[in-house]
Design a protein around this motif. Structure first.
Motif, PDB file in Angstrom:
ATOM      1  N   GLN A  76       0.806  -1.212   0.000  1.00  0.00           N
ATOM      2  CA  GLN A  76       0.000   0.000   0.000  1.00  0.00           C
ATOM      3  C   GLN A  76       0.847   1.274   0.000  1.00  0.00           C
ATOM      4  O   GLN A  76       0.561   2.217  -0.747  1.00  0.00           O
ATOM      5  CB  GLN A  76      -0.944   0.005   1.209  1.00  0.00           C
ATOM      6  N   LEU A  77       1.885   1.324   0.819  1.00  0.00           N
ATOM      7  CA  LEU A  77       2.740   2.505   0.849  1.00  0.00           C
ATOM      8  C   LEU A  77       3.405   2.722  -0.501  1.00  0.00           C
ATOM      9  O   LEU A  77       3.459   3.857  -1.012  1.00  0.00           O
ATOM     10  CB  LEU A  77       3.796   2.375   1.944  1.00  0.00           C
ATOM     11  N   LYS A  78       3.890   1.653  -1.083  1.00  0.00           N
ATOM     12  CA  LYS A  78       4.533   1.745  -2.389  1.00  0.00           C
ATOM     13  C   LYS A  78       3.548   2.244  -3.443  1.00  0.00           C
ATOM     14  O   LYS A  78       3.909   3.039  -4.323  1.00  0.00           O
ATOM     15  CB  LYS A  78       5.103   0.382  -2.795  1.00  0.00           C
ATOM     16  N   LYS A  79       2.299   1.813  -3.354  1.00  0.00           N
ATOM     17  CA  LYS A  79       1.279   2.251  -4.303  1.00  0.00           C
ATOM     18  C   LYS A  79       1.017   3.748  -4.168  1.00  0.00           C
ATOM     19  O   LYS A  79       0.918   4.464  -5.180  1.00  0.00           O
ATOM     20  CB  LYS A  79      -0.023   1.478  -4.077  1.00  0.00           C
ATOM     21  N   VAL A  80       0.905   4.234  -2.940  1.00  0.00           N
ATOM     22  CA  VAL A  80       0.660   5.662  -2.720  1.00  0.00           C
ATOM     23  C   VAL A  80       1.815   6.481  -3.290  1.00  0.00           C
ATOM     24  O   VAL A  80       1.610   7.487  -3.992  1.00  0.00           O
ATOM     25  CB  VAL A  80       0.468   5.955  -1.220  1.00  0.00           C
ATOM     26  N   VAL A  81       3.037   6.065  -2.987  1.00  0.00           N
ATOM     27  CA  VAL A  81       4.211   6.781  -3.492  1.00  0.00           C
ATOM     28  C   VAL A  81       4.255   6.729  -5.015  1.00  0.00           C
ATOM     29  O   VAL A  81       4.556   7.722  -5.685  1.00  0.00           O
ATOM     30  CB  VAL A  81       5.499   6.193  -2.884  1.00  0.00           C
ATOM     31  N   ASN A  82       3.937   5.573  -5.564  1.00  0.00           N
ATOM     32  CA  ASN A  82       3.940   5.416  -7.021  1.00  0.00           C
ATOM     33  C   ASN A  82       2.967   6.359  -7.706  1.00  0.00           C
ATOM     34  O   ASN A  82       3.311   7.056  -8.664  1.00  0.00           O
ATOM     35  CB  ASN A  82       3.611   3.958  -7.378  1.00  0.00           C
TER      36      ASN A  82
ATOM     37  N   LEU B 160       1.591   9.095  -6.558  1.00  0.00           N
ATOM     38  CA  LEU B 160       1.981  10.484  -6.357  1.00  0.00           C
ATOM     39  C   LEU B 160       3.126  10.859  -7.301  1.00  0.00           C
ATOM     40  O   LEU B 160       3.102  11.914  -7.944  1.00  0.00           O
ATOM     41  CB  LEU B 160       2.391  10.719  -4.901  1.00  0.00           C
ATOM     42  N   ALA B 161       4.137   9.989  -7.386  1.00  0.00           N
ATOM     43  CA  ALA B 161       5.286  10.266  -8.250  1.00  0.00           C
ATOM     44  C   ALA B 161       4.859  10.375  -9.707  1.00  0.00           C
ATOM     45  O   ALA B 161       5.302  11.283 -10.434  1.00  0.00           O
ATOM     46  CB  ALA B 161       6.343   9.176  -8.081  1.00  0.00           C
TER      47      ALA B 161
END
Length: 254
Positions: free
Chosen positions: A133-139, A141-142
């Protein structure tokens, strides 16, 4: 058209057997002329031993050891300097990418004579499996930041899994990024320099073995550096690096 598949590998002894056997079987099934080029990025585990063993059963496998400097970007660049095909894909050693998607990329390039084919995990028909989930949010946003700053519609720039013609790779050199920020340098340079591309949905599956090499905290400033470099080139290079005789880049309907 011969397809080269460049695979960076650092401590991937557990993942490589499934990845390489499945990739080879899939490309052979579709009679795609190819080579599989693995860069062993100075691994500390049994990656080199596994590659030695697999090379006996996979006739299209070639591999190199990059003694240094090391890092994801360096490993990919090592392969991009040595492949022999007419087009080249960057493919992950952990089997997060689907070989069937690579086949779709390849035939899309052939059918439309595109300079590049990019995947999107976030378009209709794309999917992600077990995405942290954290990786998805960062992805997300980036990718939003990249889209807004570069003025593009493409929504999955950060994924490494893309296909380029040899002429495209030569046309977007020299490469600057030594780490995972190479994943945005390649497609953004291709877009800025006028190379045509198509976008097709693709899938992503979280690795079964080992751990991800991407360290999010370390990469923010490096991604931003490459993004700014491409932005400056887009608006201030006055077309000096554009593909010769190319029309302005355009995104193809999905």
């Amino acid at each position: 058209m011969k397809l080269s598949v460049v695979i960076p590998a650092y401590n991937e002894e557990e993942s490589l057997p499934d990845t390489l056997r499945t990739l080879y079987a899939t490309l052979k099934k579709y009679n795609i002329p190819h080579e599989i080029c693995v860069t062993n990025d100075n691994s500390k585990d049994g990656t080199l031993r596994v590659l030695d063993e697999l090379s006996v059963e996979i006739p299209t496998l070639t591999y190199y050891t990059n003694l240094g400097p090391n890092g994801f970007g360096y490993a990919v660049r090592y392969g991009l300097e040595r492949f022999t095909g007419d087009c080249v894909a960057v493919f992950m050693a952990d089997m997060s990418d689907d070989p069937e998607d690579l086949v779709r990329y390849y035939f899309k390039m052939l059918d439309g004579n595109y300079d590049c084919v990019f995947g999107s995990r976030w378009d209709k028909g794309g999917r992600v499996i077990d995405y942290p989930q954290l990786k998805k949010v960062v992805n997300r946003l980036a990718n939003f930041i990249v889209r807004m700053m570069m003025g593009i519609n493409y929504n999955d720039t950060t994924n490494a899994f893309k296909l380029y013609k040899r002429e495209t790779i030569e046309g977007i050199k020299p490469f600057l990024a030594p780490h995972f920020n190479l994943t945005i340098e390649l497609p953004l340079k291709a877009m800025v320099r006028g190379y045509t591309y198509a976008v097709v949905p693709n899938s992503w599956t979280n690795r079964k073995y080992g751990e991800s090499k991407l360290k999010i905290k370390e990469m923010g400033s490096r991604y931003f550096f490459i993004l700014m470099y491409c932005l400056i080139e887009k608006y201030f290079s006055r077309g000096d690096y554009m593909k010769k005789t190319a029309a302005p880049p355009k995104e193809v309907s999905r």
